[in-house]
Design a protein around this motif. Sequence first.
Motif, PDB file in Angstrom:
ATOM      1  N   VAL A 143       0.941  -1.165   0.224  1.00 57.86           N
ATOM      2  CA  VAL A 143      -0.083   0.053  -0.003  1.00 57.86           C
ATOM      3  C   VAL A 143       1.075   1.303   0.114  1.00 57.86           C
ATOM      4  O   VAL A 143       1.588   1.401   0.800  1.00 57.86           O
ATOM      5  N   ILE A 144       0.630   2.299  -0.710  1.00 55.45           N
ATOM      6  CA  ILE A 144       1.318   3.466  -0.897  1.00 55.45           C
ATOM      7  C   ILE A 144       0.469   4.594  -0.056  1.00 55.45           C
ATOM      8  O   ILE A 144      -0.697   4.798  -0.567  1.00 55.45           O
ATOM      9  N   CYS A 145       1.033   5.356   0.688  1.00 54.22           N
ATOM     10  CA  CYS A 145       0.314   6.193   1.478  1.00 54.22           C
ATOM     11  C   CYS A 145       1.118   7.575   1.683  1.00 54.22           C
ATOM     12  O   CYS A 145       2.236   7.644   1.369  1.00 54.22           O
ATOM     13  N   GLN A 146       0.303   8.412   2.101  1.00 48.02           N
ATOM     14  CA  GLN A 146       0.969   9.818   2.475  1.00 48.02           C
ATOM     15  C   GLN A 146       2.175   9.448   3.386  1.00 48.02           C
ATOM     16  O   GLN A 146       2.114   8.531   4.394  1.00 48.02           O
ATOM     17  N   LYS A 147       3.081  10.405   3.402  1.00 46.85           N
ATOM     18  CA  LYS A 147       4.378  10.250   4.294  1.00 46.85           C
ATOM     19  C   LYS A 147       4.028  10.570   5.577  1.00 46.85           C
ATOM     20  O   LYS A 147       4.987   9.937   6.780  1.00 46.85           O
ATOM     21  N   ASP A 148       3.092  11.042   6.030  1.00 47.92           N
ATOM     22  CA  ASP A 148       2.545  11.177   7.648  1.00 47.92           C
ATOM     23  C   ASP A 148       1.405  10.290   8.180  1.00 47.92           C
ATOM     24  O   ASP A 148       1.027  10.649   9.208  1.00 47.92           O
ATOM     25  N   ALA A 149       1.055   9.309   7.154  1.00 50.47           N
ATOM     26  CA  ALA A 149      -0.210   8.594   7.439  1.00 50.47           C
ATOM     27  C   ALA A 149       0.047   7.442   8.426  1.00 50.47           C
ATOM     28  O   ALA A 149      -0.853   6.939   9.011  1.00 50.47           O
ATOM     29  N   PHE A 150       1.449   6.773   8.564  1.00 54.14           N
ATOM     30  CA  PHE A 150       1.627   5.673   9.156  1.00 54.14           C
ATOM     31  C   PHE A 150       1.502   5.973  10.471  1.00 54.14           C
ATOM     32  O   PHE A 150       2.263   6.867  11.125  1.00 54.14           O
ATOM     33  N   LEU A 151       0.894   4.870  11.518  1.00 48.62           N
ATOM     34  CA  LEU A 151       0.732   5.210  12.767  1.00 48.62           C
ATOM     35  C   LEU A 151       1.598   4.001  13.447  1.00 48.62           C
ATOM     36  O   LEU A 151       2.347   4.303  14.256  1.00 48.62           O
ATOM     37  N   CYS A 152       1.248   2.748  13.064  1.00 47.40           N
ATOM     38  CA  CYS A 152       1.679   1.375  13.596  1.00 47.40           C
ATOM     39  C   CYS A 152       1.553   0.352  12.625  1.00 47.40           C
ATOM     40  O   CYS A 152       0.728   0.409  11.881  1.00 47.40           O
ATOM     41  N   ALA A 153       2.221  -0.798  13.137  1.00 48.07           N
ATOM     42  CA  ALA A 153       2.122  -1.988  12.260  1.00 48.07           C
ATOM     43  C   ALA A 153       2.734  -3.082  12.793  1.00 48.07           C
ATOM     44  O   ALA A 153       3.528  -2.944  13.911  1.00 48.07           O
TER      45      ALA A 153
END
Length: 265
Positions: free
Chosen positions: A113-123
Amino acid sequence: MNAHEIEYKLYGDDMQFVEIELDPSESVIAEAGGMMMMEDGIGMETIFGDGSGGGQTGLFGKLLGAGKRVLTGESLFMTVFTNNGGGKKHVSFAAPYPGKIIPVDLSEMGGKVICQKDAFLCAAKGVSVGIEFQRKLGTGFFGGEGFIMQKLEGDGLAFLHAGGTIHRKDLQPGEVLRIDTGCLVALTKDVDYNIEFVGKVKTAFFGGEGLFFATVRGPGTVWVQSLPFSRLADRIFASAPSNGGSSRGEGSILGGLGRLLDGDN
């Protein structure tokens, strides 16, 4: 599965947090500063990169992985939370501003998945957090996110955060959707992403919608946010007293009366 098999529960509505349940020896990775609370028995460790390995070993490999995160504007470090106890333990991560948390199972999204650079929270640990270069010059210059976006790869759970209400749109083959460049949160790897000029000079300069749209073409899935943080920040900044705004409640019935009594013009 290569990634750890975690379970989760979402709490809240407009200011959400996600609670991750970890079995013994299971781990979750998160951006520095995202942790809200955790139970006794969970250990924290700060690491370079995302801890997924990715075939990179040694100091050089770790520095290379961490350096990619710097290019996306993220911290050089990430934090790993591991259940070192004997039973199930919980750790929670909070969203940084009003909006929704989006759970994404990468195994159901083709592994990427490709996302905004500030969208990631945790995984889940084992998910690779890297960079995605936009090869098209138009997308790179005018896409709102520059040449570089973030990519999440693997077969585990990842959690994204975006502002306002989140809408998931499943595009059929050939289906086209035009989105404000700031409202596009994430897309699957099969979606064709490009930038399109609004078409008319008068509309571009006086329409208030910006000069460009993000154009996405199916098949694939996209996630769209109703309130980008940049738009919210611009409104707050414009209303600040130092920028001509008023510190009083302009929408209240006493707003105008209060200014009149104080002698404001």
